[in-house]
Write an enzyme that holds these catalytic residues in place. Structure first.
Site: not given
Length: 491
Positions: A112, A262
């Site tokens: 992530s 992200d």
């Protein structure tokens, strides 16, 4: 004798995440693949397939360690007699889409927003249903630890096959089928991919690179080059510092809005035409109202999920529009469970994760972004003039919020007790409502001055996390500072 890694800190409550190669590498990935096949895929596992040839889909983000980890994980899965379909570079919601439409379990290799040295795995069952500590991840960790200590089991009599498949065009078509952007007014949008996977998915979904028709969008790209070293800024839009380039570009180009994703592109942050961030609570309300209106128009009673950190405006606006709202703990496993239990049409979190029933109850930043574009592209005044995003969002942000503030404290229970003494036991501010669904929530909303706060302890660090909301800025600032003073008194 080679060192056996300890998986207790690598395999966390919701996913696998650690530094490569210090914490894990291909050997660990292979053991995790074999364990994933045994626990979540093979016949006899909960919801395991009845067919003799079960399958798994695997995707990865742009991190340099991804290919070797994927190959090792796939080898572990295939050795257990499970076929593997590798879809290559994709966003996390791209992996969820593949798991959903193919109806097979999946594994996404990503860390992530974490720095480049990290990598991880997000696992799901068929239909993109999450695998967390209480739903199989603890068993996977235990079995993989056993394999690392004592060796992998003998391969199945018929090992699985490993093949490659391109899913990006299907993903783009699927999202386009859920939100029609063809009739909106022309919009200019700056997209900051942060060198993450939105650099692949944004041109496919919002542009024509996946063979889709052209939309009335002018996309100004920022950092679309896939680069797991993140040379421009961290791929973590939750940190205001990582929005600076997007904000400046929106103003410079005279854009209608900006979107920031992200690293694995499952979260989306929005910036209005002035460069001001629009809160995820406001986006939850905006998208939620669109989904509620659609449900009511189709004769269904809508339910929307929100976590307890979102603004009071979210349940107020959605309830007034005819929805049932359900308040949950913070964390995607809780909200996904509630989404499925209530067959909710939509769910939103303060961290900019947005969940959709029509996307397998999973989170997708790109679909949320498309809803924002659709809302903005059709919003007009009674005289037919376009409404800017700053004015549109204002209706969904009536209160003042602190955002999440972390305090490192030596004695978390003592700090919490001081707050309880001041705001619950003594009730110096008047009658309050208190609940402990997730940490301590104290609410003073039925009479002026209206405010609430939530104080939650971190599960992994000596931190207390504070969120405050009030009817105006002055009340919020005073309450924020008073509670922080109590929390940090010992320092």
């Amino acid at each position: 004798m080679p060192h056996t890694p300890d998986l207790s800190s690598l395999v966390k409550a919701y996913d696998v995440r650690g530094v490569v190669p210090d914490d894990w590498g291909p050997d660990t990935a292979e053991a995790l693949g074999a364990a994933f096949a045994e626990v979540a895929v093979l016949p006899g596992a909960p919801d395991g397939p009845l067919s003799a040839r079960p399958s798994v889909v695997i995707g990865r983000d742009m991190r340099e360690s991804g290919p070797s980890l994927v190959d090792a994980f796939a080898a572990g899965v295939a050795a257990r007699g499970v076929d593997v379909v590798r879809i290559g570079l994709c966003s996390t919601d791209g992996l969820y889409h593949a798991s959903g439409v193919l109806d097979v379990p999946g594994a996404m290799f990503t860390a992530s927003h974490n720095p480049a040295v990290y990598n991880g795995i997000k696992m799901c069952r068929a239909g993109a249903r999450p695998v967390g500590e209480a739903t199989g991840l603890a068993e996977i960790r235990s079995l993989a630890q056993h394999y690392l200590a004592d060796g992998l089991p003998e391969p199945a009599d018929e090992p699985g096959t490993v093949s490659d498949r391109q899913m990006l065009p299907d993903y783009a078509r699927f999202l386009r089928s859920l939100v029609d952007l063809s009739g909106i007014r022309p919009l200019k949008v700056v997209v900051d991919a942060g060198n993450g996977m939105a650099g692949l998915t944004a041109p496919a979904v919002l542009g024509t690179q996946a063979g889709q028709p052209e939309l009335p969008l002018t996309v100004v790209p920022l950092y679309f080059e896939l680069d797991g070293s993140f040379p421009n800024h961290e791929a973590n839009p939750l940190d205001p510092e990582n929005l600076r380039d997007l904000q400046a570009a929106v103003v410079e180009h005279g854009a209608d809005l900006g979107l920031a994703f992200d690293g694995d592109a499952d979260r989306c942050f929005v910036v209005d035409e002035t460069g001001r961030p629009v809160s995820p609570s406001a986006i939850t309300a905006l998208v939620g109202l669109r989904e509620v209106a659609r449900e009511l128009g189709e004769g269904r009673t809508p339910t929307v999920i929100h976590n307890l950190i979102t603004s009071r405006a979210v349940p107020d606006l959605l309830s007034a529009a005819g929805a049932t709202t359900v308040r949950t703990r913070v964390g995607h496993s809780f909200i996904k469970a509630q989404m499925a239990e209530h067959e909710a049409v939509f769910g939103g979190e303060h961290s900019a994760h947005y969940y959709f029933r029509d996307f397998f109850f999973a989170d997708t930043g790109m679909l949320a972004a498309m809803h924002v574009l659709a809302a903005l592209g059709t919003a007009t005044t009674p005289f037919g003039d376009p409404i800017p995003l700053s004015a549109l969002a204002e209706a969904y942000e009536p209160y003042s919020a602190s955002g999440e503030i972390n305090s490192r404290v030596a004695d978390v229970p003592a700090a919490r007790a001081r707050v309880v003494q001041a705001y619950v036991t003594e009730q110096g501010a008047g009658p309050v409502e208190v609940d402990e669904l997730d940490g301590l929530t104290v609410v003073h909303w039925d009479e002026a001055p209206r405010w609430w706060f939530n104080l939650r302890a971190s599960n992994t660090e000596p931190l207390l996390r504070l969120n405050v909301e009030a009817e105006d800025e002055d009340i919020m600032v005073k309450l924020r500072d008073d509670v922080l003073g109590l929390v940090r008194q010992e320092r």
